[in-house]
Design a protein around this motif. Structure first.
Motif, PDB file in Angstrom:
ATOM      1  N   LEU A   1      -7.934 -11.394  -6.839  1.00 31.54           N
ATOM      2  CA  LEU A   1      -6.501 -11.601  -6.670  1.00 31.54           C
ATOM      3  C   LEU A   1      -5.718 -11.094  -7.875  1.00 31.54           C
ATOM      4  O   LEU A   1      -4.555 -10.695  -7.747  1.00 31.54           O
ATOM      5  N   ASP A   2      -6.343 -11.072  -9.038  1.00 33.08           N
ATOM      6  CA  ASP A   2      -5.686 -10.601 -10.252  1.00 33.08           C
ATOM      7  C   ASP A   2      -5.121  -9.189 -10.098  1.00 33.08           C
ATOM      8  O   ASP A   2      -4.167  -8.813 -10.784  1.00 33.08           O
ATOM      9  N   TYR A   3      -5.737  -8.401  -9.233  1.00 34.47           N
ATOM     10  CA  TYR A   3      -5.331  -7.010  -9.066  1.00 34.47           C
ATOM     11  C   TYR A   3      -4.398  -6.805  -7.863  1.00 34.47           C
ATOM     12  O   TYR A   3      -4.024  -5.675  -7.559  1.00 34.47           O
ATOM     13  N   ASP A   4      -4.049  -7.864  -7.174  1.00 36.35           N
ATOM     14  CA  ASP A   4      -3.039  -7.868  -6.103  1.00 36.35           C
ATOM     15  C   ASP A   4      -3.469  -7.224  -4.788  1.00 36.35           C
ATOM     16  O   ASP A   4      -3.024  -7.653  -3.717  1.00 36.35           O
ATOM     17  N   VAL A   5      -4.302  -6.200  -4.824  1.00 31.16           N
ATOM     18  CA  VAL A   5      -4.557  -5.420  -3.612  1.00 31.16           C
ATOM     19  C   VAL A   5      -5.214  -6.239  -2.517  1.00 31.16           C
ATOM     20  O   VAL A   5      -4.936  -6.037  -1.325  1.00 31.16           O
ATOM     21  N   ILE A   6      -6.067  -7.196  -2.864  1.00 28.11           N
ATOM     22  CA  ILE A   6      -6.697  -8.001  -1.817  1.00 28.11           C
ATOM     23  C   ILE A   6      -5.653  -8.836  -1.074  1.00 28.11           C
ATOM     24  O   ILE A   6      -5.805  -9.120   0.130  1.00 28.11           O
ATOM     25  N   ARG A   7      -4.579  -9.200  -1.747  1.00 29.51           N
ATOM     26  CA  ARG A   7      -3.489  -9.928  -1.075  1.00 29.51           C
ATOM     27  C   ARG A   7      -2.815  -9.023  -0.044  1.00 29.51           C
ATOM     28  O   ARG A   7      -2.563  -9.435   1.088  1.00 29.51           O
ATOM     29  N   TYR A   8      -2.527  -7.786  -0.437  1.00 27.16           N
ATOM     30  CA  TYR A   8      -1.964  -6.843   0.523  1.00 27.16           C
ATOM     31  C   TYR A   8      -2.942  -6.581   1.671  1.00 27.16           C
ATOM     32  O   TYR A   8      -2.540  -6.447   2.832  1.00 27.16           O
ATOM     33  N   PHE A   9      -4.226  -6.500   1.325  1.00 28.96           N
ATOM     34  CA  PHE A   9      -5.261  -6.179   2.305  1.00 28.96           C
ATOM     35  C   PHE A   9      -5.284  -7.197   3.442  1.00 28.96           C
ATOM     36  O   PHE A   9      -5.283  -6.834   4.624  1.00 28.96           O
ATOM     37  N   VAL A  10      -5.303  -8.474   3.103  1.00 34.83           N
ATOM     38  CA  VAL A  10      -5.370  -9.490   4.158  1.00 34.83           C
ATOM     39  C   VAL A  10      -4.005  -9.766   4.771  1.00 34.83           C
ATOM     40  O   VAL A  10      -3.904 -10.096   5.954  1.00 34.83           O
ATOM     41  N   ASP A  11      -2.930  -9.608   4.006  1.00 38.10           N
ATOM     42  CA  ASP A  11      -1.599  -9.795   4.577  1.00 38.10           C
ATOM     43  C   ASP A  11      -1.305  -8.749   5.647  1.00 38.10           C
ATOM     44  O   ASP A  11      -0.560  -9.008   6.604  1.00 38.10           O
ATOM     45  N   ALA A  12      -1.887  -7.573   5.495  1.00 38.18           N
ATOM     46  CA  ALA A  12      -1.665  -6.511   6.474  1.00 38.18           C
ATOM     47  C   ALA A  12      -2.104  -6.926   7.872  1.00 38.18           C
ATOM     48  O   ALA A  12      -1.527  -6.474   8.877  1.00 38.18           O
ATOM     49  N   GLU A  13      -3.106  -7.799   7.954  1.00 35.61           N
ATOM     50  CA  GLU A  13      -3.620  -8.194   9.262  1.00 35.61           C
ATOM     51  C   GLU A  13      -2.583  -8.963  10.077  1.00 35.61           C
ATOM     52  O   GLU A  13      -2.528  -8.831  11.302  1.00 35.61           O
ATOM     53  N   ALA A  14      -1.777  -9.766   9.432  1.00 37.10           N
ATOM     54  CA  ALA A  14      -0.732 -10.489  10.158  1.00 37.10           C
ATOM     55  C   ALA A  14       0.315  -9.526  10.687  1.00 37.10           C
ATOM     56  O   ALA A  14       0.742  -9.613  11.847  1.00 37.10           O
ATOM     57  N   LEU A  15       0.734  -8.569   9.864  1.00 36.50           N
ATOM     58  CA  LEU A  15       1.733  -7.600  10.313  1.00 36.50           C
ATOM     59  C   LEU A  15       1.205  -6.769  11.474  1.00 36.50           C
ATOM     60  O   LEU A  15       1.947  -6.416  12.384  1.00 36.50           O
ATOM     61  N   TYR A  16      -0.084  -6.465  11.447  1.00 34.81           N
ATOM     62  CA  TYR A  16      -0.687  -5.669  12.511  1.00 34.81           C
ATOM     63  C   TYR A  16      -0.618  -6.402  13.849  1.00 34.81           C
ATOM     64  O   TYR A  16      -0.461  -5.780  14.900  1.00 34.81           O
ATOM     65  N   SER A  17      -0.697  -7.736  13.812  1.00 39.99           N
ATOM     66  CA  SER A  17      -0.789  -8.506  15.055  1.00 39.99           C
ATOM     67  C   SER A  17       0.544  -9.022  15.561  1.00 39.99           C
ATOM     68  O   SER A  17       0.762  -9.079  16.776  1.00 39.99           O
ATOM     69  N   TYR A  18       1.438  -9.462  14.664  1.00 38.57           N
ATOM     70  CA  TYR A  18       2.628 -10.110  15.204  1.00 38.57           C
ATOM     71  C   TYR A  18       3.692  -9.111  15.653  1.00 38.57           C
ATOM     72  O   TYR A  18       3.619  -7.935  15.357  1.00 38.57           O
ATOM     73  N   GLU A  19       4.659  -9.630  16.415  1.00 35.34           N
ATOM     74  CA  GLU A  19       5.698  -8.816  17.063  1.00 35.34           C
ATOM     75  C   GLU A  19       5.080  -7.801  18.029  1.00 35.34           C
ATOM     76  O   GLU A  19       5.564  -6.679  18.184  1.00 35.34           O
ATOM     77  N   GLY A  20       3.989  -8.181  18.671  1.00 32.51           N
ATOM     78  CA  GLY A  20       3.358  -7.321  19.662  1.00 32.51           C
ATOM     79  C   GLY A  20       2.148  -6.615  19.108  1.00 32.51           C
ATOM     80  O   GLY A  20       2.223  -5.932  18.079  1.00 32.51           O
ATOM     81  N   THR A  21       1.001  -6.769  19.769  1.00 31.61           N
ATOM     82  CA  THR A  21      -0.216  -6.089  19.323  1.00 31.61           C
ATOM     83  C   THR A  21      -0.051  -4.581  19.464  1.00 31.61           C
ATOM     84  O   THR A  21       0.828  -4.086  20.187  1.00 31.61           O
ATOM     85  N   SER A  22      -0.936  -3.851  18.810  1.00 34.41           N
ATOM     86  CA  SER A  22      -0.890  -2.394  18.899  1.00 34.41           C
ATOM     87  C   SER A  22      -1.017  -1.931  20.344  1.00 34.41           C
ATOM     88  O   SER A  22      -0.285  -1.033  20.802  1.00 34.41           O
ATOM     89  N   GLN A  23      -1.919  -2.562  21.090  1.00 31.38           N
ATOM     90  CA  GLN A  23      -2.143  -2.142  22.474  1.00 31.38           C
ATOM     91  C   GLN A  23      -0.907  -2.378  23.348  1.00 31.38           C
ATOM     92  O   GLN A  23      -0.532  -1.526  24.164  1.00 31.38           O
ATOM     93  N   MET A  24      -0.257  -3.541  23.189  1.00 31.12           N
ATOM     94  CA  MET A  24       0.923  -3.832  23.999  1.00 31.12           C
ATOM     95  C   MET A  24       2.074  -2.896  23.649  1.00 31.12           C
ATOM     96  O   MET A  24       2.804  -2.417  24.528  1.00 31.12           O
ATOM     97  N   ASN A  25       2.236  -2.598  22.382  1.00 37.64           N
ATOM     98  CA  ASN A  25       3.286  -1.667  21.995  1.00 37.64           C
ATOM     99  C   ASN A  25       2.996  -0.265  22.515  1.00 37.64           C
ATOM    100  O   ASN A  25       3.911   0.471  22.901  1.00 37.64           O
ATOM    101  N   ASN A  26       1.724   0.112  22.543  1.00 34.14           N
ATOM    102  CA  ASN A  26       1.376   1.417  23.099  1.00 34.14           C
ATOM    103  C   ASN A  26       1.740   1.505  24.583  1.00 34.14           C
ATOM    104  O   ASN A  26       2.153   2.566  25.076  1.00 34.14           O
ATOM    105  N   LEU A  27       1.580   0.400  25.308  1.00 30.63           N
ATOM    106  CA  LEU A  27       1.956   0.398  26.719  1.00 30.63           C
ATOM    107  C   LEU A  27       3.462   0.573  26.894  1.00 30.63           C
ATOM    108  O   LEU A  27       3.925   1.221  27.833  1.00 30.63           O
TER     109      LEU A  27
END
Length: 401
Positions: A362-388
């Protein structure tokens, strides 16, 4: 410039990661707002972002300071002040997410989802009743649409119900993943009317009988966002708290269409945050007697990240400009959201790779961005639903079932 000096930004006010100078599209006034927020984030958010993330607590102490910055609700009209452009409000989301996606989400849920629900779907009286206090952060908002057993079928699958009882409404059911709800004063709740089956919107105040919020524990993405489960047990809501123009899921979609583009801006911000950390690390970290930035494999990863950042920033800028021009469609929002969050996963993965073992600290910050990205990927519509949604817009044929 010597061979080992990094490229300078196109302007001193630009981010070094803005390689094509997209910030030039902002007016002088807009750029000044961005720089003011950038300083605030560097001084007051960045030093404690990891602390709040690790504790799983929202940085509520920042709420009064956000009000002082005068950036809450910039997209809405207040006291004769014209709403600012979506290009500016989108860029604000980028700046927050670049430093701390959790703080950005806390701000975005309030200033975006909650306030836009009232601004778009409320009556003039309701806007006057709640929005000024929300702008001053005297009232904090949350947005309640997602449910425990629901997901991509939200348009027709709401199980939370609303029943008219005289002048009031009675809500029953539950919601899940509701950001800010553990401390919000107001929660915008969408429920299905038992009489006509249509989705209606309500402003539920925190002290209403029959309403409670319980924090979701053991969450490892956007940990400093306090998501909650909401429970409604014969919760009585005054008729004056029913949003006047929220009478179908199509009305709810007006809010989601605006905020889906905001997720893309947040994705670009997280990309930039991870990219900047990785570049700085590669310039300083030495192996085999020289900085790893001088290795071809590292340079290749950095170039790939820069390409994703630049392409996605351009896409987000164009979507906001389409909004400002009034020609923004569902497929624009969907393509921007799904493309940017997919590229986001690549960027945070490459940033983590460049840092090797240190990338999981966590000292280097990137792991926080790494796991936070997963929430952004899923909310407000999954990738598959948005593709439809994109496919329907391009071909005219719906592949939804």
């Amino acid at each position: 410039m010597s061979s080992h000096e990094p490229m300078e930004p196109l302007s001193p006010s630009y981010l070094a990661s803005d390689l094509f100078g997209y910030q030039a599209a902002l007016t002088d006034e807009e750029s000044e707002i961005i720089l003011r927020v950038r300083r605030f984030l560097a001084e007051e958010v960045a030093p404690r972002a990891n602390e709040f993330w690790e504790k799983g607590e929202s940085p509520r102490h920042l709420l009064p300071r956000l009000a002082e910055l005068d950036i809450v609700g910039l997209g809405y009209e207040f006291d004769g002040r014209k709403p600012h452009r979506k290009v500016l409000t989108g860029w604000l989301g980028l700046e927050f997410a670049r430093v701390d996606p959790s703080t950005g989400t806390m701000f975005g849920v309030h200033s975006g989802l909650a306030m836009s629900s009232i601004s778009i779907l409320g009556s003039a009286e309701q806007r006057d009743r709640w929005l000024p206090a929300m702008r001053r952060m005297e009232l904090v908002g949350a947005f309640g649409l997602s449910e425990p057993d629901g997901g991509s079928d939200v348009a027709g699958g709401l199980s939370t119900t609303a029943r008219r009882d005289g002048d009031d409404w009675i809500l029953n059911g539950s919601k899940r993943w509701i950001g800010n709800a553990t401390f919000a004063d107001l929660v915008i709740v969408y429920a299905k009317d038992e009489e006509d089956g249509e989705v209606k919107g309500f402003v539920v105040e925190k002290d209403f009988d029959g309403f409670r919020a319980e924090k979701i524990e053991h969450k490892y993405s956007l940990r400093a966002v306090e998501n909650a489960d909401l429970y409604f047990e014969d919760c009585r809501v005054p008729g004056a708290n029913k949003l006047e123009n929220a009478n179908s899921f199509a009305d709810t979609g007006k809010v989601l269409r605006l905020t889906r583009g905001g997720v893309a801006w947040s994705a670009v911000g997280v990309m930039i945050g991870a990219y900047e950390k990785a570049v700085a690390y590669a310039q300083e970290r030495e192996q085999f007697g020289k900085p790893i930035a001088s290795f071809q494999l590292i340079s290749d990863l950095i170039a790939r990240m820069a390409g994703n950042v630049t392409a996605c920033l351009g896409l987000a800028m164009q979507v906001s400009q389409l909004q400002d021009q009034g020609i923004y469609r569902d497929e624009h929002a969907a393509l921007c959201k799904t493309y940017c969050t997919t590229r986001l996963r690549e960027v945070v993965g490459w940033a983590r790779e460049i840092m090797g073992g240190n990338g999981i600290l966590l000292d280097y910050d990137v792991i926080r961005y790494f796991v936070d990205a997963e929430a952004l990927y899923s909310y407000e519509g999954t990738s598959q639903m948005n593709n439809l949604i994109v496919g329907r817009g391009v071909t005219g044929f719906s592949a939804f079932v």
